[in-house]
Every structure is written in structure tokens, then in C-alpha cells.
Design a protein around this motif. Structure first.
Motif, PDB file in Angstrom:
ATOM      1  N   VAL A 211       0.819  -1.215   0.000  1.00  0.00           N
ATOM      2  CA  VAL A 211       0.000   0.000   0.000  1.00  0.00           C
ATOM      3  C   VAL A 211       0.854   1.267   0.000  1.00  0.00           C
ATOM      4  CG1 VAL A 211      -2.025  -1.041   1.068  1.00  0.00           C
ATOM      5  CG2 VAL A 211      -0.237  -0.071   2.518  1.00  0.00           C
ATOM      6  N   LEU A 227      -4.795  -0.222  -4.524  1.00  0.00           N
ATOM      7  CA  LEU A 227      -5.188   0.989  -3.813  1.00  0.00           C
ATOM      8  C   LEU A 227      -6.586   1.444  -4.218  1.00  0.00           C
ATOM      9  CD1 LEU A 227      -1.853   3.033  -3.920  1.00  0.00           C
ATOM     10  CD2 LEU A 227      -2.768   1.661  -2.055  1.00  0.00           C
ATOM     11  N   LEU A 230      -9.105  -0.679  -2.325  1.00  0.00           N
ATOM     12  CA  LEU A 230      -9.216  -0.292  -0.918  1.00  0.00           C
ATOM     13  C   LEU A 230      -9.976   1.021  -0.764  1.00  0.00           C
ATOM     14  CD1 LEU A 230      -5.609  -1.175   0.323  1.00  0.00           C
ATOM     15  CD2 LEU A 230      -7.711  -2.454   0.735  1.00  0.00           C
ATOM     16  N   ALA A 231      -9.845   1.897  -1.739  1.00  0.00           N
ATOM     17  CA  ALA A 231     -10.516   3.199  -1.663  1.00  0.00           C
ATOM     18  C   ALA A 231     -12.003   3.097  -1.964  1.00  0.00           C
ATOM     19  CB  ALA A 231      -9.859   4.175  -2.635  1.00  0.00           C
ATOM     20  N   ARG A 237     -12.827   0.544   4.039  1.00  0.00           N
ATOM     21  CA  ARG A 237     -12.548   1.949   4.315  1.00  0.00           C
ATOM     22  C   ARG A 237     -11.719   2.109   5.594  1.00  0.00           C
ATOM     23  NH1 ARG A 237     -15.715   5.867   1.738  1.00  0.00           N
ATOM     24  NH2 ARG A 237     -15.759   5.278  -0.464  1.00  0.00           N
ATOM     25  N   GLN A 240      -8.022   1.499   4.862  1.00  0.00           N
ATOM     26  CA  GLN A 240      -7.371   2.619   4.196  1.00  0.00           C
ATOM     27  C   GLN A 240      -7.152   3.782   5.164  1.00  0.00           C
ATOM     28  OE1 GLN A 240      -9.495   5.009   1.292  1.00  0.00           O
ATOM     29  NE2 GLN A 240      -7.788   4.785  -0.151  1.00  0.00           N
ATOM     30  N   GLN A 243      -4.227   2.909   7.329  1.00  0.00           N
ATOM     31  CA  GLN A 243      -2.988   3.003   6.577  1.00  0.00           C
ATOM     32  C   GLN A 243      -2.572   4.464   6.400  1.00  0.00           C
ATOM     33  OE1 GLN A 243      -4.341   0.741   3.215  1.00  0.00           O
ATOM     34  NE2 GLN A 243      -3.623  -1.217   4.048  1.00  0.00           N
ATOM     35  N   GLN A 244      -3.538   5.332   6.161  1.00  0.00           N
ATOM     36  CA  GLN A 244      -3.239   6.759   6.051  1.00  0.00           C
ATOM     37  C   GLN A 244      -2.782   7.327   7.397  1.00  0.00           C
ATOM     38  OE1 GLN A 244      -6.966   8.229   4.521  1.00  0.00           O
ATOM     39  NE2 GLN A 244      -6.481   7.697   2.392  1.00  0.00           N
TER      40      GLN A 244
END
Length: 360
Positions: A211, A227, A230-231, A237, A240, A243-244
């Protein structure tokens, strides 16, 4: 008190690890990036309050549902001096583990700072593809795209279920007298997974995972499909967002709950494998189920983009090898329980009796 003294080696190991970790942070110029404060309240809540409450509630129910003499026997067993001493000593160990996790996260967060970023993603992704017929492994698994129910289950398993199983087994081993035969060996393996796999090898082969591949290599096309999935998929959600959150902490050089990015080797797979090996010692049938669960965790880590497939493969090889080496070195503490005696007919069960076989 005798049980606490027997655990002295573990407290010494945590102390040495903590001192070494703080020295590492100082060398990296990140001594302010410790994570201890982030773990105090969650650790107290989950390891020192919630887990004991669940165990004692189960024991209380076990007593209530017994009848006549069996109820009296169950009561004496649940509230025996040995059982209570084990519980109290285990809770003290849980307090030490809270400190341990603070050190682990602090070191993990600092690794890419110390070694100037993630250096091995391109190599590991290429090796991953080479071992899978020239195709990045996540593509094989994403035939399930669009199956939101399956994706939601995978996501939930990789987070709450994995956490509950792994730390439930840890709590059982720390607090139950029925784990005495392999308690020291289990805790040694526990330290091996987190320190050797999660810190030392992670630092030696720093990689961020699929990712983050575009951000660390500049190649934003290779995992663009992953990606995008996942978005767009509602059931991922939360993945993601987390991860952010981790990348934000990395860029800010800030610690946080479960912060730190490292893909190789996979601690998720390593812990599941470690528990499966010990479950096998108690029950072959449950051990087979635990092994299947290792495969589920491995596939989930790739499906959700956290890991390259080789991250899990390496963890499995390392943990299985270490398990057999340690068992050979500590034969008297192997704690092997024959399958028939582990579930002897007519025995009185408590939470300590059933926790190990059902938790991979």
C-alpha cells in the motif's frame, strides 16, 4: 510470590529490552518519540481489567452450571490458591507487557528514521512476483473483489479477531496454572517474535508494504489497482484510513497506538504461527484448525495490501524453526499434553482449561 520469582527472567528481559530501545532512540535522535503513554490506559483497560473480567466471569458460570458435588469441586478449583496465585502473577506480567509494547512501538516507529526510509520494497516486490509466476500475489486473491461480505469478514478477522485470539492466548499462558508446562517456552517465543522478527529483522530489511509502494519507490502504477480497491470498497474503508493514519505518523515522526510501518517479516503471521505450534502440542485437531487460520491470516495480509506474500512465508519458516529448536533445548518444559489426557472425560473445566485449544 514464588511464581513471580520464577518470572524474574522475563522482567529482566523486558528491562534490558527497554534500556536498549531507549538507547536506540537516543542514537537516532528520536528520544522524544516514545510510545509508553499511548499504551498505559488501553493496556490497563484491555489486559488488566477486561481480560481478567472475562476469565473470572467464565469461571463463575462454570461453577453455577455444575450440580451437587461437581459444583463444589469446580468452586474449589476455580478459587484454589494455585489458581489465584497464577492469576495475580499473570496480571503483574501483563503490566510488564504494557511496558514491553511501549518499547516495541517506539523502536518500530524509529527504524525508518534511523535507517533513512524504506530501502527494500522494490527488491521484495520483485522477489514476490518471481515466486508467483511473474504476477504480484494480491492479483490472485482479488478475484473476490465485489464480494463485500467476504471482504468485510477478511477485514474483521485481520483486526479484532486476530487481536482477540493472539492476546487471549497470551493472557491464558500468563495467568493459568495449566500452562505451566510450556509457559517459559511460550514467553521466550513471544519475545522472539516481537524483538527478533518485529524489530531486528524488520530493521535489517526495511520495507513499507504494497500500500505504500508508490510512496517509497515513486512507482505509483504497480499497486494502483490494489489501492483503488481499498478506496472504493466500503468494507475496507477502515483499512485505508488506518494506513493513512500510519503514514501520517511516519511523516510527522510521531508515535501512536500500534504505530510504525514495516512489512518484512509479518508479525501478524508470526504470532498466528506461534500459537498454532503450541495448540498442536495440546490437540492435533485444534492444531490443524489453527494451521488453517495461519493460512487465512497470511492471505488476508496480502489481500488487504499490508504485506508482500514473502513477508508471511519468512515468518512461518522462522517461527517453526525457532519453535523446534527451543523445544529441543527445553525438553522438560515442552509441556506436551497427549490429546487423550488433554480432554479427559469427566474433568472439570474452567476458562484456563478451554482457552488454549480453542485459540489458534
Amino acid at each position: 510470590m514464588a511464581r513471580v520469582w520464577r518470572d524474574a527472567w522475563f522482567y529482566c528481559a523486558v528491562l534490558v529490552y527497554t534500556v536498549a530501545g531507549l538507547m536506540f532512540l537516543a542514537a537516532a535522535g528520536n528520544i522524544g518519540g516514545t510510545s509508553y503513554s499511548n499504551y498505559i490506559m488501553p493496556g490497563i483497560k484491555w489486559l488488566l481489567i477486561f481480560a481478567p473480567a472475562v476469565a473470572l466471569s467464565y469461571d463463575g458460570i462454570a461453577v453455577i452450571v455444575r450440580f451437587d458435588q461437581r459444583r463444589s469441586l469446580a468452586f474449589r478449583r476455580v478459587f484454589s490458591r494455585k489458581r489465584l496465585a497464577s492469576l495475580l502473577a499473570g496480571l503483574l506480567m501483563m503490566a510488564g507487557i504494557i511496558v514491553f509494547y511501549g518499547t516495541f512501538t517506539s523502536v518500530k516507529t524509529t527504524l525508518p528514521i534511523m535507517f533513512d526510509g524504506f530501502l527494500y520494497d522494490r527488491f521484495q516486490a520483485d522477489l514476490d512476483a518471481m515466486l508467483h509466476f511473474g504476477i504480484d500475489p494480491w492479483r490472485f486473491l482479488h478475484v473476490m473483489e465485489g464480494q463485500e461480505t467476504i471482504t468485510a469478514i477478511i477485514n474483521f478477522n485481520y483486526g479484532p479477531i486476530w487481536f482477540s485470539l493472539c492476546f487471549g492466548v497470551l493472557f491464558f499462558v500468563a495467568t493459568s496454572p495449566r500452562a505451566d508446562g510450556y509457559r517459559m517456552r511460550y514467553l521466550m517465543m513471544f519475545m522472539f517474535v516481537w524483538v527478533v522478527i518485529g524489530n531486528l529483522l524488520a530493521g535489517a530489511f526495511l520495507s513499507a508494504g504494497p500500500v505504500y509502494y508508490g510512496q517509497v519507490t515513486g512507482d505509483t502504477d504497480r499497486f494502483a489497482g490494489l489501492l483503488a480497491f481499498l478506496a472504493l470498497d466500503q468494507s475496507t474503508r477502515s483499512v485505508q484510513e488506518y494506513q493513512q493514519y500510519l503514514w501520517m505518523l511516519y511523516e510527522a515522526r510521531m508515535p501512536g497506538i500500534a504505530s510504525g510501518i514495516s512489512a518484512f517479516p509479518s508479525v501478524h503471521v508470526a504470532l498466528a504461527t506461534m500459537n498454532a505450534m503450541f495448540v498442536f502440542e495440546r490437540s492435533r485437531s485444534w492444531g490443524i484448525l489453527a494451521t488453517v487460520y495461519v493460512g487465512v491470516v497470511q492471505a488476508s495480509s496480502v489481500f488487504l495490501g499490508w504485506h508482500y506474500a514473502i513477508d508471511g512465508y519468512a515468518s512461518i519458516v522462522l517461527v517453526v524453526s525457532a519453535h523446534f529448536v527451543l523445544r529441543r533445548l527445553m525438553p522438560k518444559s515442552s509441556g506436551s499434553v497427549p490429546v487423550r489426557s488433554a480432554n479427559r472425560r469427566g474433568s472439570i473445566g474452567t476458562s484456563a482449561d478451554v482457552a488454549a485449544p480453542i485459540s489458534p
